[in-house]
Design an enzyme around this catalytic site. Sequence first.
Site, mmCIF file in Angstrom:
data_model
loop_
_atom_site.group_PDB
_atom_site.id
_atom_site.type_symbol
_atom_site.label_atom_id
_atom_site.label_comp_id
_atom_site.label_asym_id
_atom_site.label_seq_id
_atom_site.Cartn_x
_atom_site.Cartn_y
_atom_site.Cartn_z
ATOM 1 N N CYS A 97 28.788 29.854 30.269
ATOM 2 C CA CYS A 97 29.830 28.913 29.866
ATOM 3 C C CYS A 97 30.871 29.579 28.974
ATOM 4 O O CYS A 97 32.069 29.308 29.104
ATOM 5 C CB CYS A 97 29.206 27.721 29.149
ATOM 6 S SG CYS A 97 30.387 26.485 28.555
ATOM 7 N N CYS A 195 23.688 21.614 25.858
ATOM 8 C CA CYS A 195 24.490 20.400 25.654
ATOM 9 C C CYS A 195 24.244 19.346 26.730
ATOM 10 O O CYS A 195 24.277 18.147 26.440
ATOM 11 C CB CYS A 195 25.975 20.747 25.569
ATOM 12 S SG CYS A 195 26.698 21.406 27.096
#
Length: 356
Positions: A97, A195
């Site tokens: 990410c 997350c």
Amino acid sequence: MAQVFLGMSGGVDSSAAAVLLQAQGYAVSGLHLSLLSGLPLPADRLPDDGSDARAVASLLGLPFYDMDLSPEFRATVIDYFIREYEAGRTPNPCVFCNRRIKFGAMWDAARKLGADYLATGHYAKIRQDPATGRHLLCRGADRSKDQSYFLCRLTQEQLSRTLFPLGDLEKTAVRALAEAHGLINAQKRDSQDICFVPDGDYARFMEDFTGKHYPAGDFLDVGGKKVGTHSGAVRYTIGQRKGLGLAMGAPVYVCAKDMQANTVTVGPESELFDTIVYANEVNWIAIPELKGPLRVTARTRYHQTEQPATVYPAGPDSFRLEFDQPQRAPTPGQAVVLYQGDVVLGGGTITQVAKG
């Protein structure tokens, strides 16, 4: 005045970074990313909606933008995460990410808004090597919070336009700074989980996201004998001991997985130790390429003290790493990061391991 767009998550780190950047004379804008729209998250663990980040930006007088990059996040990070687990590997979505979303798509968005630099609240440092001109990624001063491991895939271009204001600070000093400026999140708890899997149940997330059911299969011992039934091979990681539900007279650990046969092999902890790690998708930072053996320290997971090793070239995009001592459960799919002192030499993705 240089325009800095600061990724603001709503946590104390990025908020304190805003204070520091303002003090350094930058024109700072806050940029909050919405990444999790439409994902199957637990009802009691909904994502940060950006309200804390917006409140801090308002208090500090920062222009504030909220950008929905959920489609890009799903198409890159989520698809990668599921693909890796289904292939029997253990991915590190944060490393992926950072390169593709936070320092890729977020920079593209910031640049369109006039950014000269992108900043985040990561605990790491960037400096330039005067001899080579290369931008170096270095460990943060707070060793317990150092995040250089997760940043090992950043390119020279990305590092050249990135600021890490917290690199020289300890976490206690960051919280004190936030308190002194009346920031509402000064004592906000740090997030610990992935997350998009806030409850840690990544197999549930995968089943909810894909609509698939990952079927039960056989637990095997190291000799290939069935010793029990598992609840889906994707639910287990190399080195795992807890949650196996096996009574074998002595502790056993996950040693291997065969995704095609849907089997999980368990054995004694001694089976987990390997000396040689092979990696591909290598990103060199401190050097343009590896031309011969180098002494380094390395870690194969975030919460690990670097261990002495020698790295050897193994192709244009790969290396072989030989540790001085066998390491516990280096796992295909995870990042392996190489250091020389506080400088990140580079990193790659583990493809296979061997006992040496």
